[in-house]
Write an enzyme that holds these catalytic residues in place. Sequence first.
Site, short mmCIF file in Angstrom:
data_model
loop_
_atom_site.label_atom_id
_atom_site.label_comp_id
_atom_site.label_asym_id
_atom_site.label_seq_id
_atom_site.Cartn_x
_atom_site.Cartn_y
_atom_site.Cartn_z
N LYS A 30 2.03 10.72 2.11
CA LYS A 30 1.70 10.56 0.68
C LYS A 30 0.83 9.32 0.45
O LYS A 30 -0.17 9.37 -0.25
CB LYS A 30 2.99 10.45 -0.14
CG LYS A 30 2.77 9.97 -1.56
CD LYS A 30 4.06 9.78 -2.31
CE LYS A 30 4.63 8.39 -2.26
NZ LYS A 30 3.97 7.38 -3.10
N ASN A 31 1.23 8.21 1.06
CA ASN A 31 0.52 6.96 0.77
C ASN A 31 -0.86 6.88 1.42
O ASN A 31 -1.62 5.97 1.15
CB ASN A 31 1.37 5.75 1.18
CG ASN A 31 2.55 5.56 0.24
OD1 ASN A 31 2.65 6.24 -0.78
ND2 ASN A 31 3.45 4.65 0.58
N ARG A 100 1.19 4.70 -10.04
CA ARG A 100 0.43 3.47 -9.81
C ARG A 100 -0.76 3.68 -8.87
O ARG A 100 -1.79 3.04 -9.02
CB ARG A 100 1.33 2.42 -9.17
CG ARG A 100 2.30 1.80 -10.10
CD ARG A 100 3.04 0.72 -9.36
NE ARG A 100 2.11 -0.27 -8.82
CZ ARG A 100 1.60 -1.27 -9.53
NH1 ARG A 100 1.93 -1.43 -10.78
NH2 ARG A 100 0.76 -2.12 -8.96
N CYS A 124 7.23 -0.92 -13.37
CA CYS A 124 7.93 0.25 -12.87
C CYS A 124 9.32 -0.19 -12.43
O CYS A 124 9.61 -1.38 -12.35
CB CYS A 124 7.13 0.94 -11.77
SG CYS A 124 7.57 0.58 -10.11
N ARG A 129 5.29 -5.39 -10.29
CA ARG A 129 4.13 -4.79 -9.63
C ARG A 129 2.79 -5.10 -10.33
O ARG A 129 2.14 -4.20 -10.89
CB ARG A 129 4.33 -3.28 -9.46
CG ARG A 129 5.57 -2.97 -8.66
CD ARG A 129 5.70 -1.53 -8.31
NE ARG A 129 4.88 -1.14 -7.18
CZ ARG A 129 4.86 0.09 -6.68
NH1 ARG A 129 5.61 1.02 -7.21
NH2 ARG A 129 4.11 0.39 -5.65
N PRO A 130 2.38 -6.36 -10.28
CA PRO A 130 1.10 -6.72 -10.90
C PRO A 130 -0.10 -6.16 -10.12
O PRO A 130 0.06 -5.64 -9.02
CB PRO A 130 1.11 -8.25 -10.82
CG PRO A 130 2.02 -8.58 -9.69
CD PRO A 130 3.03 -7.47 -9.58
N ASP A 132 -2.99 -8.23 -9.94
CA ASP A 132 -3.89 -9.39 -9.89
C ASP A 132 -4.72 -9.43 -8.60
O ASP A 132 -5.90 -9.83 -8.62
CB ASP A 132 -3.08 -10.70 -10.04
CG ASP A 132 -1.97 -10.81 -9.01
OD1 ASP A 132 -1.23 -9.82 -8.81
OD2 ASP A 132 -1.84 -11.88 -8.38
N LEU A 133 -4.14 -9.00 -7.48
CA LEU A 133 -4.89 -9.06 -6.22
C LEU A 133 -6.02 -8.04 -6.21
O LEU A 133 -7.11 -8.32 -5.70
CB LEU A 133 -3.95 -8.82 -5.03
CG LEU A 133 -2.86 -9.87 -4.81
CD1 LEU A 133 -1.91 -9.44 -3.70
CD2 LEU A 133 -3.48 -11.23 -4.47
N ASP A 315 9.97 0.64 1.82
CA ASP A 315 10.17 2.05 1.48
C ASP A 315 11.29 2.71 2.30
O ASP A 315 11.60 3.89 2.09
CB ASP A 315 8.86 2.83 1.66
CG ASP A 315 7.91 2.58 0.50
OD1 ASP A 315 8.29 1.90 -0.47
OD2 ASP A 315 6.75 3.05 0.57
N ARG A 407 8.17 13.60 -6.17
CA ARG A 407 6.88 12.88 -6.16
C ARG A 407 6.43 12.61 -4.73
O ARG A 407 5.24 12.56 -4.47
CB ARG A 407 7.02 11.53 -6.88
CG ARG A 407 7.17 11.65 -8.37
CD ARG A 407 7.14 10.29 -8.98
NE ARG A 407 5.98 9.54 -8.46
CZ ARG A 407 5.79 8.24 -8.64
NH1 ARG A 407 6.67 7.54 -9.32
NH2 ARG A 407 4.72 7.65 -8.16
C1 UD1 Z 1 2.28 0.54 -1.53
C2 UD1 Z 1 2.98 1.86 -1.39
C3 UD1 Z 1 4.45 1.72 -1.75
C4 UD1 Z 1 5.11 0.58 -0.96
C5 UD1 Z 1 4.29 -0.69 -1.08
C6 UD1 Z 1 4.80 -1.81 -0.20
C7 UD1 Z 1 1.23 3.43 -1.90
C8 UD1 Z 1 0.74 4.51 -2.77
N1 UD1 Z 1 2.36 2.83 -2.24
O1 UD1 Z 1 2.32 0.19 -2.91
O2 UD1 Z 1 5.10 2.95 -1.45
O3 UD1 Z 1 6.40 0.35 -1.45
O4 UD1 Z 1 2.92 -0.44 -0.73
O5 UD1 Z 1 4.80 -1.41 1.12
O6 UD1 Z 1 0.65 3.16 -0.87
N2 UD1 Z 1 1.42 -7.49 -5.46
C9 UD1 Z 1 0.95 -8.52 -6.23
N3 UD1 Z 1 -0.27 -8.38 -6.81
C10 UD1 Z 1 -1.03 -7.27 -6.64
C11 UD1 Z 1 -0.55 -6.22 -5.83
C12 UD1 Z 1 0.69 -6.37 -5.26
O7 UD1 Z 1 1.61 -9.54 -6.40
O8 UD1 Z 1 -2.14 -7.19 -7.19
C13 UD1 Z 1 2.73 -7.62 -4.81
C14 UD1 Z 1 3.69 -6.51 -5.22
O9 UD1 Z 1 4.34 -6.79 -6.44
C15 UD1 Z 1 4.62 -6.50 -4.03
C16 UD1 Z 1 3.70 -6.81 -2.86
O10 UD1 Z 1 2.56 -7.46 -3.43
O11 UD1 Z 1 5.56 -7.55 -4.16
C17 UD1 Z 1 3.25 -5.62 -2.07
O12 UD1 Z 1 2.80 -4.62 -2.96
P1 UD1 Z 1 1.66 -3.61 -2.57
O13 UD1 Z 1 1.46 -3.58 -1.10
O14 UD1 Z 1 0.46 -3.86 -3.41
O15 UD1 Z 1 2.26 -2.23 -3.04
P2 UD1 Z 1 1.41 -0.99 -3.44
O16 UD1 Z 1 0.13 -1.02 -2.68
O17 UD1 Z 1 1.36 -0.87 -4.93
#
Ligand code: UD1
Length: 428
Positions: A30-31, A100, A124, A129-130, A132-133, A315, A407
């Site tokens: 899925k991811n 997301r 969520c 889950r920001p 910003d990055l 996960d 999902r």
């Molecule tokens: C992806 C996966 C999700 C998995 C997660 C972590 C998909 C579709 N989903 O989600 O199943 O649980 O990786 O392995 O691939 N963060 C920030 N700022 C940002 C983005 C992320 O602070 O802009 C933080 C998040 O809150 C979290 C960490 O970084 O604490 C990792 O999140 P991230 O790897 O971005 O998760 P997703 O890519 O959304």
Amino acid sequence: MTIIFMIPLDKLVIEGGVPLKGTVMVSGAKNSVLPIMAACLLTESACKISNVPDLKDVITMVKILRSLGAHAELEDGVLSINAKNVRNHTADYKLVSTMRASFCVLGPLLGRFKKAKVSLPGGCVIGARPVDLHLKGIKNLGVDIDIQAGYVVATSRRLRGKSMFLGGDYGSSVLATGNVMMAAVLAEGKTIIESAACEPEVVDLADFLNKMGAKIKGQGTPCIEIEGVKHLRGAEYSIIPDRIEAGTLILASAITRGDVLIKGALKSHLGALIDKLAQMGVKVKDTEAGLKVKTENKLKPVNITTLPYPCFPTDMQAQIMSLLSVTQGVSVITEKIYPDRFMHVAELNRMGANIMREGPHAIIEGKKFFSGAPVMASDLRASAGLVLAGLAAKGRTDVRRIYHLDRGYEKLEVKLKLLGARIWRERE
Ligand code: UD1
């Protein structure tokens, strides 16, 4: 008079206690497929993606692509996508807020059209889950970003490659790495992403982009280099197996003391899980036919910390918690990616587990068994954890709100039934 229509929800009913036996096939990841679908926006030519799981999230992404003007059709595990006629560059709140991963249409829309308006996904249940990055990385490529009425409005006259550090307080970000990579492939010059996510799904996306004609190196390491190209072509591609589904099936075998062969799973993607399981007394053997799971009767407790790949995946946290709940002794789980991802704790405790949450830690005192109960799923992986608990429980478990499960797991109950589980779907 107000008339309220209630949409009937499905639940899974499980009569536990059956050791699972037989062979099961893992679906596509899925991811991986969700960002790869978004990447198809980068070209005017047709793309064909195979080994696509039939999931609600995939259907949501199909709807998003169609809402932008692309043609997208899923048939028998093959997705045909053609984004030639994309004229709309706005991804609507109604769709983005349900998933997301849809936020990663931002990068490809910018790469191809130099403009995009994408709804902010919002919070969520597993945490804030920001994004910003994502925004930091995209801005680095010479994009102006404005937040207007809950939307990211992004424009650029020309995207320019740049070196950037993309790590955050919780380490690397999977989708931010993907988003930046997708914008950078059509930017002028070279982009270097330091502290890039190393997850196999990021590698899959980079491999797909390279098949489209992109020039990406270093995927799978924390430093990805992208040499911008002028144009991308259509491509055919097959999605990697879903390592989280594979891990869940391994644990289904272990928690029921079953004997299951998992076909299609890649051991190389499951190192951290397999290592912890070996310490507990669950052997996962890589055979020519697939991964074979052998579980000792008495397992040992372990401590687990979730961290970005290649460490233990967040996960898989809920699912391993179910196994540790019926492993005698004390285990501690520390959640370092989403410190609030513990909604399943109260539900597992309703089934007789003894888990105490203390900030980002869960302290688990293993019991002999779960007792079946009605429980409520709160998110995708929590649902899987509850299903595992139900498989091991004495008596009947009703897992409610399984739309979360739908999902991200393709026909999980059908697969488990084929392994002998007493599990079926009912309307609530
Ligand atoms: C992806 C996966 C999700 C998995 C997660 C972590 C998909 C579709 N989903 O989600 O199943 O649980 O990786 O392995 O691939 N963060 C920030 N700022 C940002 C983005 C992320 O602070 O802009 C933080 C998040 O809150 C979290 C960490 O970084 O604490 C990792 O999140 P991230 O790897 O971005 O998760 P997703 O890519 O959304």
